[in-house]
Design a protein around this motif. Structure first.
Motif, short mmCIF file in Angstrom:
data_model
loop_
_atom_site.label_atom_id
_atom_site.label_comp_id
_atom_site.label_asym_id
_atom_site.label_seq_id
_atom_site.Cartn_x
_atom_site.Cartn_y
_atom_site.Cartn_z
N GLY A 135 0.73 -1.18 -0.01
CA GLY A 135 -0.18 -0.17 0.07
C GLY A 135 0.83 1.09 -0.11
N VAL A 136 1.88 1.56 1.02
CA VAL A 136 2.56 2.50 1.03
C VAL A 136 3.49 2.92 -0.16
CG1 VAL A 136 4.43 1.55 2.54
CG2 VAL A 136 3.85 4.04 2.56
N ASN A 137 4.04 1.60 -0.80
CA ASN A 137 4.83 1.74 -1.95
C ASN A 137 4.05 2.46 -3.12
OD1 ASN A 137 8.03 0.86 -1.71
ND2 ASN A 137 6.58 -0.36 -0.25
N LEU A 138 2.82 1.87 -3.23
CA LEU A 138 1.91 2.24 -4.19
C LEU A 138 1.59 3.75 -3.97
CD1 LEU A 138 0.32 1.46 -6.89
CD2 LEU A 138 -1.50 0.51 -5.37
N VAL A 139 1.27 4.02 -2.74
CA VAL A 139 1.00 5.30 -2.34
C VAL A 139 1.73 6.27 -3.02
CG1 VAL A 139 0.74 7.34 -0.79
CG2 VAL A 139 -0.64 5.13 -0.58
N ARG A 140 3.19 6.21 -2.73
CA ARG A 140 4.33 6.94 -3.31
C ARG A 140 4.53 6.97 -4.77
NH1 ARG A 140 7.56 4.08 1.41
NH2 ARG A 140 7.46 5.40 3.14
N SER A 141 4.41 5.84 -5.35
CA SER A 141 4.36 5.83 -6.88
C SER A 141 3.30 6.42 -7.48
CB SER A 141 4.28 4.10 -7.21
OG SER A 141 4.10 4.01 -8.53
N LEU A 142 2.19 6.28 -7.01
CA LEU A 142 1.09 7.08 -7.56
C LEU A 142 1.21 8.60 -7.17
CD1 LEU A 142 -2.10 4.94 -6.54
CD2 LEU A 142 -1.09 5.10 -9.04
N LEU A 143 1.50 9.01 -6.03
CA LEU A 143 1.73 10.55 -5.95
C LEU A 143 2.96 11.17 -6.69
CD1 LEU A 143 1.71 10.57 -1.97
CD2 LEU A 143 0.04 11.53 -3.45
N ALA A 144 3.89 10.28 -6.80
CA ALA A 144 4.87 10.66 -7.78
C ALA A 144 4.46 11.09 -9.41
CB ALA A 144 6.25 9.79 -7.73
N ARG A 145 3.45 10.13 -9.41
CA ARG A 145 2.80 10.19 -10.92
C ARG A 145 1.66 11.48 -11.03
NH1 ARG A 145 4.14 4.35 -11.11
NH2 ARG A 145 5.27 4.16 -12.99
N GLY A 146 1.34 12.03 -9.65
CA GLY A 146 0.68 13.16 -9.98
C GLY A 146 -1.07 12.88 -9.75
N GLN A 147 -1.01 11.72 -9.27
CA GLN A 147 -2.52 11.18 -8.97
C GLN A 147 -2.93 11.56 -7.45
OE1 GLN A 147 -3.96 9.80 -11.67
NE2 GLN A 147 -2.00 10.77 -12.56
N ARG A 148 -4.11 11.71 -7.17
CA ARG A 148 -4.96 11.78 -6.05
C ARG A 148 -4.97 10.53 -5.41
NH1 ARG A 148 -7.85 15.76 -9.28
NH2 ARG A 148 -9.29 13.77 -9.83
N VAL A 149 -4.98 10.48 -3.71
CA VAL A 149 -4.85 9.04 -3.28
C VAL A 149 -5.73 9.04 -2.23
CG1 VAL A 149 -3.62 6.98 -2.38
CG2 VAL A 149 -2.77 8.50 -4.17
N THR A 150 -6.60 8.24 -2.10
CA THR A 150 -7.23 7.86 -0.67
C THR A 150 -6.92 6.49 -0.22
OG1 THR A 150 -9.05 9.30 -1.05
CG2 THR A 150 -9.37 7.46 0.42
N VAL A 151 -6.51 6.16 1.02
CA VAL A 151 -6.23 4.91 1.51
C VAL A 151 -7.22 4.66 2.46
CG1 VAL A 151 -4.00 5.29 1.11
CG2 VAL A 151 -4.78 5.49 3.30
N LEU A 152 -7.82 3.12 2.52
CA LEU A 152 -8.50 2.67 3.45
C LEU A 152 -7.81 1.42 4.14
CD1 LEU A 152 -11.22 2.35 4.86
CD2 LEU A 152 -11.88 0.75 2.76
#
Length: 347
Positions: free
Chosen positions: A15-32
């Motif tokens: 989860g956290v590695n994917l969060v970082r990956s998506l943020l680096a690509r300029g995406q908006r992220v919600t986690v549950l």
């Protein structure tokens, strides 16, 4: 194009590695996640919801304004069977049902190569027979069947079956190897250690998820094995970690039959972190074909087994003070060694 992603299990290792990956690509992220999202480097950049995928209210709240769901949440094999079934099956059903009702554009399901069970041939391909071992493997097979039901209703649902993935923040069973290497111990493997065994770096897995999220649905609405392109035997790849540790230690083969007998007994007594699927496959060949992902998605893994293991080991060493007193049943903490801690003294 900027999209809104929901990552279930967002506080976990993937989860956290994917969060970082998506943020680096300029995406908006919600986690549950049931666990708080406690990563200081990105905590202020995500919408974090503490909640349960089995709760209709929590899932409804998390899905507000979401374009793409990446479903990584799962109760892992060391959980109680009832928790595994309720989370991995009923939780997945709840997510799919509400995502369908809310018109979510894409639902990426992170499954596991555990769905293949203990196979009789290699490499494994996506249309091979599914035969999950134990509650975890069984639940992953059933969760995929639920995904197919909602594909049939018109949803775009890529299914990813990753090999065991490693990298920064990964502990769990791999912490056994890293702990023994750090302590200057030899490390045992079941059998001769000459079995090919494929792993996967978490960054490569994040790249594969990104491809299934962004390529046209006509390509991605399918099932894909994901693993390292370059991998060797258990002896070769684990030896690379011992060599990196610098104590001149070696991989020690153990007779597979007697060792498995002992591990079964220790598991039954509840004094070993190793469960059936781990110890009954550790001495066997285990690799999947990634040809479909390469051909259809353009997947190009960057890390070999050795690269990923050494990268993970170095993170373990650099961050030991953070988790040295922690233990549990998730990938974020070392698993309790139990009787294996005593065995370490003889190596």
């Amino acid at each position: 194009m900027k999209q809104s992603y929901l990552i279930t299990g967002g506080s976990g290792f993937l989860g956290v590695n994917l969060v970082r990956s998506l943020l680096a690509r300029g995406q908006r992220v919600t986690v549950l996640d049931l666990a708080p999202f406690d990563y200081d480097d990105v905590r202020d950049q995500v919408h974090a919801i503490v909640g349960d995928i089995r709760s209709k209210e929590d899932v409804a709240r998390a899905l507000e304004g979401i374009d793409i769901v990446v479903h990584t949440a799962a109760a892992l094999p060391l959980y109680k069977p009832e928790d595994i079934y309720s989370t991995d099956i009923e939780g997945t059903r709840n997510l799919l049902e509400q995502s369908y009702q809310k018109g979510v554009k894409r639902f990426i399901h992170i499954s596991s190569t555990a769905v293949y069970g203990i196979p009789d041939h290699h490499p494994l391909v996506e249309d091979d027979k599914l035969d999950g071992v134990g509650p975890y493997g069984e639940s992953k097979v059933k969760a995929e069947a639920l995904c197919q039901e909602y594909r049939d209703k018109g949803m775009c649902i890529p299914i990813i079956r990753p090999k065991s993935f490693i990298g920064p923040e990964r502990l769990g069973v791999f912490a056994l190897l890293y702990d023994w290497a750090r302590a200057g111990k030899n490390f045992p493997v079941l059998g001769k250690g000459d079995n090919l065994y494929q792993y996967l770096d978490v960054e490569d897995l994040c790249d594969a998820i990104w491809l299934t999220a962004t390529l046209p649905c006509e390509k991605t609405n399918d099932t894909f094995n994901i693993g390292a392109k370059e991998y060797g035997t258990s002896r070769e790849d684990f030896q690379a970690v011992l060599d990196h540790a610098g104590f001149g230690k070696r991989i020690i083969p153990l007779p597979e039959g007697p060792a498995i007998f002992v591990l079964r007994l220790l598991e039954k007594l509840g004094i070993s972190p190793l469960y059936k699927w781990v110890y009954e496959t550790a001495g066997k060949e285990s690799f999947v074909s990634i040809e479909k992902a390469e051909r259809v998605l353009g997947f190009r893994p960057r890390y070999s087994n050795k690269d990923a293991l050494i990268r993970n080991y170095q993170w373990y060493i650099d961050n030991l003070d953070v988790f040295k007193d922690a233990s549990g049943v998730t990938h974020r903490v070392p698993w309790k060694q139990g009787a294996l801690k005593l065995a370490k003294q003889f190596f």
